[in-house]
Design a protein around this motif. Structure first.
Motif, PDB file in Angstrom:
ATOM      1  N   GLY A 100       0.842  -1.193   0.000  1.00  0.00           N
ATOM      2  CA  GLY A 100       0.000   0.000   0.000  1.00  0.00           C
ATOM      3  C   GLY A 100       0.872   1.235   0.000  1.00  0.00           C
ATOM      4  O   GLY A 100       2.043   1.190   0.375  1.00  0.00           O
ATOM      5  N   SER A 101       0.303   2.346  -0.432  1.00  0.00           N
ATOM      6  CA  SER A 101       1.079   3.574  -0.475  1.00  0.00           C
ATOM      7  C   SER A 101       1.211   4.180   0.914  1.00  0.00           C
ATOM      8  O   SER A 101       0.383   3.936   1.803  1.00  0.00           O
ATOM      9  N   HIS A 102       2.239   4.996   1.096  1.00  0.00           N
ATOM     10  CA  HIS A 102       2.504   5.616   2.393  1.00  0.00           C
ATOM     11  C   HIS A 102       3.335   6.861   2.150  1.00  0.00           C
ATOM     12  O   HIS A 102       3.791   7.131   1.027  1.00  0.00           O
ATOM     13  N   ASP A 103       3.537   7.651   3.187  1.00  0.00           N
ATOM     14  CA  ASP A 103       4.315   8.888   3.061  1.00  0.00           C
ATOM     15  C   ASP A 103       5.540   8.878   3.966  1.00  0.00           C
ATOM     16  O   ASP A 103       5.986   9.928   4.422  1.00  0.00           O
ATOM     17  N   GLN A 104       6.090   7.695   4.220  1.00  0.00           N
ATOM     18  CA  GLN A 104       7.330   7.595   4.968  1.00  0.00           C
ATOM     19  C   GLN A 104       8.515   7.627   4.000  1.00  0.00           C
ATOM     20  O   GLN A 104       8.368   7.348   2.807  1.00  0.00           O
ATOM     21  N   THR A 105       9.680   7.955   4.517  1.00  0.00           N
ATOM     22  CA  THR A 105      10.852   8.119   3.661  1.00  0.00           C
ATOM     23  C   THR A 105      11.593   6.819   3.397  1.00  0.00           C
ATOM     24  O   THR A 105      12.438   6.765   2.507  1.00  0.00           O
ATOM     25  N   ASP A 106      11.302   5.785   4.160  1.00  0.00           N
ATOM     26  CA  ASP A 106      11.958   4.498   3.956  1.00  0.00           C
ATOM     27  C   ASP A 106      10.903   3.477   3.551  1.00  0.00           C
ATOM     28  O   ASP A 106       9.705   3.746   3.568  1.00  0.00           O
ATOM     29  N   LEU A 107      11.350   2.282   3.181  1.00  0.00           N
ATOM     30  CA  LEU A 107      10.433   1.231   2.771  1.00  0.00           C
ATOM     31  C   LEU A 107       9.681   0.663   3.965  1.00  0.00           C
ATOM     32  O   LEU A 107      10.220   0.558   5.067  1.00  0.00           O
ATOM     33  N   PRO A 163      15.629   7.724   7.853  1.00  0.00           N
ATOM     34  CA  PRO A 163      14.599   7.386   8.833  1.00  0.00           C
ATOM     35  C   PRO A 163      13.425   8.351   8.861  1.00  0.00           C
ATOM     36  O   PRO A 163      12.352   7.980   9.306  1.00  0.00           O
ATOM     37  N   ASP A 164      13.600   9.588   8.400  1.00  0.00           N
ATOM     38  CA  ASP A 164      12.496  10.543   8.445  1.00  0.00           C
ATOM     39  C   ASP A 164      12.743  11.651   7.422  1.00  0.00           C
ATOM     40  O   ASP A 164      13.808  11.746   6.814  1.00  0.00           O
ATOM     41  N   TYR A 165      11.719  12.491   7.254  1.00  0.00           N
ATOM     42  CA  TYR A 165      11.771  13.541   6.239  1.00  0.00           C
ATOM     43  C   TYR A 165      12.816  14.594   6.580  1.00  0.00           C
ATOM     44  O   TYR A 165      13.500  15.119   5.685  1.00  0.00           O
ATOM     45  N   ALA A 166      12.958  14.934   7.859  1.00  0.00           N
ATOM     46  CA  ALA A 166      13.944  15.950   8.251  1.00  0.00           C
ATOM     47  C   ALA A 166      15.360  15.502   7.894  1.00  0.00           C
ATOM     48  O   ALA A 166      16.169  16.293   7.389  1.00  0.00           O
ATOM     49  N   THR A 167      15.665  14.236   8.138  1.00  0.00           N
ATOM     50  CA  THR A 167      16.981  13.717   7.776  1.00  0.00           C
ATOM     51  C   THR A 167      17.186  13.743   6.270  1.00  0.00           C
ATOM     52  O   THR A 167      18.278  14.057   5.779  1.00  0.00           O
ATOM     53  N   LEU A 168      16.136  13.426   5.515  1.00  0.00           N
ATOM     54  CA  LEU A 168      16.231  13.466   4.053  1.00  0.00           C
ATOM     55  C   LEU A 168      16.567  14.868   3.566  1.00  0.00           C
ATOM     56  O   LEU A 168      17.414  15.046   2.681  1.00  0.00           O
TER      57      LEU A 168
END
Length: 720
Positions: free
Chosen positions: A292-299, A385-390
């Motif tokens: 399913g789709s999601h909005d996390q930065t990792d799998l 692990p998260d959007y801020a790190t990305l």
């Protein structure tokens, strides 16, 4: 904190350690734009089809060599060119009817390629297309961060026809289902879509026994069903009574009386038969194995279906099916006019050892193959692990690359990954866990170099140095956000003046003059209505999901769906008004209706340029008329230079401890990338929290983090 072998340079480490930096110093061997698609565009490549087209035009232009007229001249009277034309038209209609599915497929493909690649997205760039096998059975596995958009982007930028696996829930939607049938998608029934709330409440003490109060386990549960409690999924092994079941795992999370949801076991035999039939025909299947789709930065953890498909294809039909991982890397992917980089990874050929293991241990072979697939998929995204790190990784990459250097999309993604993986390794050293990290997805039978020079943790002063660099980077990013400045503008601050402000204002006025009328008449009403409806869908999706953080993954999909529905009605309305309120000729009306889409496209492009000009005007205005902002802006270039030097110094200091990731031009990502089991500790370190075990279970911390983000997102959506 990663990157090149020791050497000399004007400032910072040399770039010759990486293939793309080799091109930067020696010059690219081919056209970068062409290399993005894996081939070099040359005149000889198009000479043959161009010659054929010119020959046909020549024959049709001269009566003496026109094949139809030459044929008519040799037959008896009564047969004319019109008769030949009518016969050809009838045959053409018959051919179109017999090939209607392919015509519909390619017609929709061209439509979506034009709309998505040119309208909905500002830029779609393709990397590694040469990794795609040109024929034979094939499975594509992609990350799923943008719901329906993911499939369309992959479909329109792939060199082969793709039959997607799509959720049966989506397959039954009116518009999405019609498109799915046109693209010959295969529906997949999912247990979460058929789930329902169980009666009573349940509790568990961390054992294999799940107890209930006022529950009806005998009526509602069966072996193989799944129970979802507090974002955790547990599989039922046996139903003992109405108030007690035995779970498949011996260790489970502890929780007090909680509500629960039941996911029934789904029979997928028909789906697997359809998949194998398609693979036997040499088709290419597309699947998003996260489920399913999601909005996390990792799998998310991958579902076993993709592994079962490939292994069953060999065991039952003797088909060797390679798996090609595909990374869909979005930049502002939940908004109109964002960017996306589509990266095709190296094909995964299933080892003979896994096929042999599948005959005796289906579960073990499936898990082994899933580890390969997980690693392959992480090698085509930027795992953080998260959007801020990305965002920090992107900023580090921009600071690391010298001014004036333009990287290709493939080089940019490679550098982003080096920083992401290298940062994780350095943080492992800071946590003191590098020597014994057992990460899921890593095949222990494969010789890896991920532990090279990582057997000793960092000294306290090294951790302090890294923390200072991280804090300085965060402060710099916060200053940019506060002042409304982008990083590439920092170098321009020294020569910004009132003249630049006047020039930007004039540019904005021109953009408004060109785009105001078409934007207001065609784009703005549809976009506002579509955005409002998409936010409502976002709320529903967030409430129904346990893995979404803010459900941003559904925003663009529903915006596009509503735009595709409303735009034809809007043009129909304007066409009706033109027909009823004007006395123009039929030709004039048709011409006006034909140019309306181009008029709307002009408004969209002009408004986009206007927005870019406005983003430049705001900091310019502050610099000219707000002295405090000017003083703070004047500090940014110096801070940026200092941060760049510290970053390069940090790379030279810790890079050698990263092994091949630091030294090699071509990195074998299947050996370097692995799932981030210790991502919780990395989040804590990046957030400035204490390092090490503080008595809190990492999975509980991760769930608590997701709940906090989801609660904040729900409050924000309610406010909207």
């Amino acid at each position: 904190i990663i990157l090149s072998r020791p050497g000399t340079a004007a400032w910072g480490p040399p770039f010759s350690s990486f293939v793309f930096m080799e091109q930067l110093t020696n010059g690219p061997a081919t056209n970068p734009a062409a290399s993005v698609h894996g081939e070099v565009s040359t005149f000889p490549a198009v000479a043959k089809p161009l010659g054929i087209c010119l020959t046909i035009v020549l024959m049709l232009s001269i009566d003496e060599v026109n094949p139809v007229k030459v044929l008519i001249s040799y037959v008896e009277r009564g047969v004319t060119e019109q008769h030949i034309g009518y016969a050809a038209a009838v045959l053409l209609v018959m051919l179109a009817i017999s090939q209607r599915e392919r015509l519909l497929y390619y017609g929709l493909l061209i439509f979506f390629r034009c709309t998505f690649n040119n309208m909905f997205f500002r830029s779609v760039e393709v990397v590694g297309l040469e990794n795609m096998p040109k024929e034979g059975p094939l499975i594509l596995t992609g990350n799923h961060n943008n719901q329906f958009v993911d499939g369309v982007i992959l479909l329109t930028n792939c060199s082969r026809e793709i039959s997607f696996m799509i959720a049966e829930k989506s397959f039954k939607r009116p518009m999405v289902g019609a498109l799915a049938r046109a693209f010959q998608c295969i529906p997949v029934a999912r247990s979460q879509d058929q789930g329902f709330n169980g009666k009573g409440v349940v509790h568990c003490k961390g054992t294999a026994t799940l107890c209930g109060e006022n529950t009806k386990f005998l009526d509602q549960l069966q072996p193989g069903f799944q129970v979802e409690v507090q974002d955790k999924i547990m599989k039922v092994k046996d139903v003992v009574s109405d108030t007690e079941v035995t779970l498949d795992s011996e260790t489970n999370p502890s929780f007090e009386s909680s509500e629960y949801r039941i996911r029934p076991k789904v029979n997928q035999e028909a789906m697997y038969n359809a998949v194998h039939t398609s693979l036997k025909r040499g088709c290419c299947l597309g699947i998003f194995p996260e489920g399913g789709s999601h909005d996390q930065t990792d799998l998310l953890p991958l579902k076993a279906g993709v592994a079962i498909m490939a292994l069953d294809a060999f065991s039952k039909h003797g088909l060797q099916v390679p798996i090609v991982p595909v990374g869909l890397n979005y930049f502002a992917g939940h908004r109109f006019r964002g960017r996306v980089v589509v990266e095709f990874g190296t094909p995964i050929n299933i080892p003979e050892s896994i096929h042999s293991l599948y005959l005796d241990d289906r579960r073990g072979a499936t898990e082994a193959l899933l580890k390969h697939v997980t690693t392959g998929m992480r090698s085509v995204i930027v795992p953080t692990p998260d959007y801020a790190t990305l965002q920090q990784i992107f900023m580090v990459r921009r600071l690391y690359v010298p001014e004036g250097v333009k990287l290709t999309p493939g080089e940019t993604m490679d550098l982003n990954r080096r920083f992401a993986v290298g940062t994780f390794r350095i943080m492992q050293l800071a946590l003191g866990s590098a020597g014994n990290s057992s990460e899921p997805g890593v095949n222990n039978d494969i010789e890896t170099n991920t532990q090279v020079e990582m057997d000793s943790p960092l000294a306290p002063e090294d951790v302090y140095l890294i923390d200072n660099v991280r804090q300085e980077l965060q402060d710099y990013m916060a200053s940019l956000k506060k002042l409304g400045i982008r990083d590439h503008q920092v170098q321009q601050l020294s020569w910004w003046s009132k003249g630049d402000l006047v020039g930007r204002l004039l540019y904005l006025l021109v953009a408004i003059a060109l785009g105001l009328i078409p934007q207001v008449l065609f784009n703005l009403p549809v976009m506002m209505l579509a955005s409002w409806l998409a936010v409502n869908e976002q709320k529903k999706s967030l409430e129904a999901s346990t893995v979404k953080l803010a459900a941003r993954d559904v925003l663009l999909s529903y915006r596009i769906i509503y735009v595709l529905v409303f735009v034809p009605f809007l043009f129909l309305l304007y066409g009706t008004l033109i027909w009823q309120l004007t006395s123009w000729t039929l030709t004039s009306r048709c011409i006006v209706l034909a140019i309306l889409p181009y008029f709307a496209f002009l408004g969209m492009k002009a408004s986009e340029q206007g927005i870019r000009a406005w983003k430049d005007i705001v900091p310019l205005f502050k610099r000219v008329f707000v002295p405090s902002c000017r003083r703070e802006q004047d500090t940014l270039p110096g801070r940026r230079v200092v941060l760049q030097r510290r970053l390069h110094s940090t790379v030279r200091t810790f890079g050698p401890r990263l092994g091949d990731l630091y030294r090699q031009k071509d990195v074998d990502w299947s050996k370097e990338i692995s799932p981030l089991e210790t991502a919780d500790g990395l989040r804590n370190l990046l957030a400035g929290l204490p390092i090490g075990n503080n008595g809190t279970d990492s999975s509980e911390m991760d769930s608590a983090r997701r709940r906090r983000i989801r609660a904040s997102s729900v409050d924000s959506l309610k406010a909207q």
